[in-house]
Design a protein around this motif. Structure first.
Motif: not given
Length: 345
Positions: A113-142
């Motif tokens: 989530m959030g910053g975790g997306v920033g250090v992973s989703a801009h890479g070359d090989v982005r591997v997810v699994t059946d356990n992945t729970k991704m989000a950009m939840p920022e609006v919930g904290i203003g």
């Protein structure tokens, strides 16, 4: 090569291995961790003995739950200097990952989530699994999606990115692939074998041996109502369209959006629209930095973190009573240049 205790750094068979190592905090990023990761990447860029970087997270819960927002809360209350410096370096790191000259593999297992997306989703090989729970939840904290998130959200099929940003709701690994946040699917129970294969045999061989066809994306299957309902000009229009739709998930989305910070929602909507018109990740990150610095001065950022993570009463008192109260001038104020603006080496 040593990192700090929160980032484990080693090289094995030409693969630079980075493990985010704050498992009790789901590897939430501190300023020191951003610095350590950046230092490792710079050292490896100049090292001919390293051909690939592989990022993962310690523990069973996820790669990274985001930035250390409680630290940002305390910084905001003390004038915000440390938060601004953290974001400055974090967003520079996100851009660096986006054009890193060596193969960058991110294992996006569990919570990302959030910053975790920033250090992973801009890479070359982005591997997810059946356990992945991704989000950009920022609006919930203003707060507003950052770390290059609006770049990705604005480029997702149809208006799926608008739905993810404005609800803040988590999405699956299959959804992440459909939305352009990831590209490869490895079953969770084969992830350790995949990691070992990257080290032993290289990225291509590991991908051939362990990736599978992702399951169908639930979000992609709902594009009809999502594209229809999120096409409105304003947040109020979007909520009204969701309420007027007969799909149960549309009403659920309306309820979620109605619980978020009204000003953060309006700024998030504008951020994604602006990101869609910008050409590069760097241009988007510069806008996001301006928005983050403005958030730091806002009531809702401190109040949202207080309600969710400090006092945990889950009852934020937002600065605007409703989305209808938010003016264009309120939104525009978030996009004024920062002092100094974000720059890239």
């Amino acid at each position: 090569m040593a990192g700090n205790e929160d980032v484990l750094v080693t090289v094995e068979n030409g693969v630079g291995l980075v493990t985010l190592n704050r498992p009790k905090a789901i590897n939430s990023l501190t300023h020191g961790m951003v610095t350590a990761l950046g230092n490792a990447l710079h050292a490896w860029e100049a090292n001919d003995g390293v051909h690939t970087v592989l990022l993962d997270g310690a523990g069973e819960r996820g790669l990274c739950a985001g930035g250390d927002v409680v630290a940002l809360y305390h910084s905001a209350k003390a004038g915000g200097a440390e938060a601004r410096q953290f974001w400055f370096e974090e967003y520079q790191l996100n851009a660096y990952i986006g054009h890193y000259p060596k193969t960058y593999v991110a294992l996006m297992d569990g919570i990302v989530m959030g910053g975790g997306v920033g250090v992973s989703a801009h890479g070359d090989v982005r591997v997810v699994t059946d356990n992945t729970k991704m989000a950009m939840p920022e609006v919930g904290i203003g707060f507003i999606p950052d770390v290059g998130g609006t770049y990705l959200l604005s480029r997702a099929p149809g208006l799926l990115g608008y739905h993810a940003a404005l609800t803040g709701a988590p999405f699956s690994g299959a959804d992440a692939i459909a939305m352009g946040f990831a590209d490869r699917f490895v079953p969770h129970d084969r992830l350790a074998d995949f990691r070992a294969a990257v080290i032993a045999d290289g990225v291509d061989a590991a991908l051939t041996a362990h990736t599978v066809e992702p399951p169908a994306s639930h979000l992609l299957a709902q594009r009809d109502w999502i594209d229809e309902c999120y096409a409105g000009d304003t947040i109020a229009d979007i909520i009204a369209a969701l309420r007027g739709h007969d799909a149960g998930p549309a009403d659920d989305a309306a309820n979620l959006i109605a619980s978020r910070s009204p000003i953060a929602l309006a700024v998030a909507l504008e951020s994604i629209r602006r990101a869609a018109r910008l050409d590069t990740l760097e241009d988007v990150l510069r806008d996001e930095y301006r928005v983050s610095c403005a958030s730091l001065r806002s009531h809702d950022f401190v109040e949202g973190i207080r309600a969710q993570l400090v006092d945990k009463d889950r009852n934020p008192k937002w600065s605007h009573q409703s989305v209808a109260e938010v003016t264009a001038a309120d939104v525009d104020g978030y996009f004024t240049p920062a002092d100094p603006d974000l720059t890239f080496p």
